[in-house]
Design a protein around this motif. Sequence first.
Motif, short mmCIF file in Angstrom:
data_model
loop_
_atom_site.label_atom_id
_atom_site.label_comp_id
_atom_site.label_asym_id
_atom_site.label_seq_id
_atom_site.Cartn_x
_atom_site.Cartn_y
_atom_site.Cartn_z
N HIS A 132 27.99 17.56 -3.59
CA HIS A 132 27.07 17.53 -2.47
C HIS A 132 25.70 16.79 -3.01
O HIS A 132 25.01 17.27 -3.90
N ALA A 133 25.51 15.65 -2.18
CA ALA A 133 24.32 14.98 -2.40
C ALA A 133 23.17 15.30 -1.65
O ALA A 133 23.41 15.70 -0.31
N VAL A 134 21.83 15.58 -2.08
CA VAL A 134 20.86 16.09 -1.53
C VAL A 134 19.83 15.00 -1.42
O VAL A 134 19.55 14.33 -2.38
N GLU A 135 19.46 14.55 -0.29
CA GLU A 135 18.41 13.65 0.03
C GLU A 135 17.32 13.95 -0.79
O GLU A 135 16.38 14.90 -0.76
N GLY A 136 16.59 12.79 -1.43
CA GLY A 136 15.35 12.73 -2.26
C GLY A 136 15.66 13.16 -3.49
O GLY A 136 14.77 13.18 -4.37
N GLU A 137 16.74 13.67 -3.89
CA GLU A 137 17.00 14.29 -5.21
C GLU A 137 18.21 13.04 -5.99
O GLU A 137 18.60 12.27 -5.32
#
Length: 235
Positions: free
Chosen positions: A158-163
């Motif tokens: 899962h990709a997390v926005e800002g990371e």
Amino acid sequence: MKFQKTALAASALAAGTFLALVAPLAASAHIDIDPSSTAAGSHAVLSFALPHGCDGSPTTSISISIPESVVSVTPTVNPGWTVAKTSVDLAKPITDAEGNTISTRIGRVVYTAITPMEDGLRTTFDLSVPLPADAAGQTLEFPVLQTCATGSTAWDQHAVEGEAEPEHPAPSVAVTAAVAGGEQGHAAGATDAEATSAAAPGDDVLARVLGVGGLVVGAIGIVLAVTGRRTKRSV
């Protein structure tokens, strides 16, 4: 001394060029989705790009998991591959536009290579899906299991926005607002950047760092080359 300056400048320029070329390659190393539409409530053709094998091993199959909110899928035939759909039960039966009760959905689509696809070759897999009408602002993930002759890669992180982007991000689509009148395509007011982010959420930090590094090193090389020429002329 003059030779050393010239050699240093040439090396810097070569390094800058190399990094500038490597950056876009790093960004395209993942399995991404190119959607024909991102508008909630629209029908979209999602094109999954497979750019390589598993650490040099040829790809034998691609298994695409479908989000629960996507209730129907129509796979496109891909020459050289067989395709199969796996049904799963819905947690709660739904009623379609024609009043029919639907209790199952397609949970997985599997493409199997008739002949394993060698590493270094590229292909795409297209799925036609209805994007949920109530999914505006959401990101739908389509985890992919890439199986190869030797080993496999699960594109399911899962990709997390800002990371920083994970090593094996799940392909995803960022759903935009519905278009008035039910028109297909991107939602009104959606920019090209928003459409692009649907295929790859989050920033590819590695690509950006390499790109900036290439520009910086290249600029230093140019300065050194110019300085060397001026020194030569003044002698």
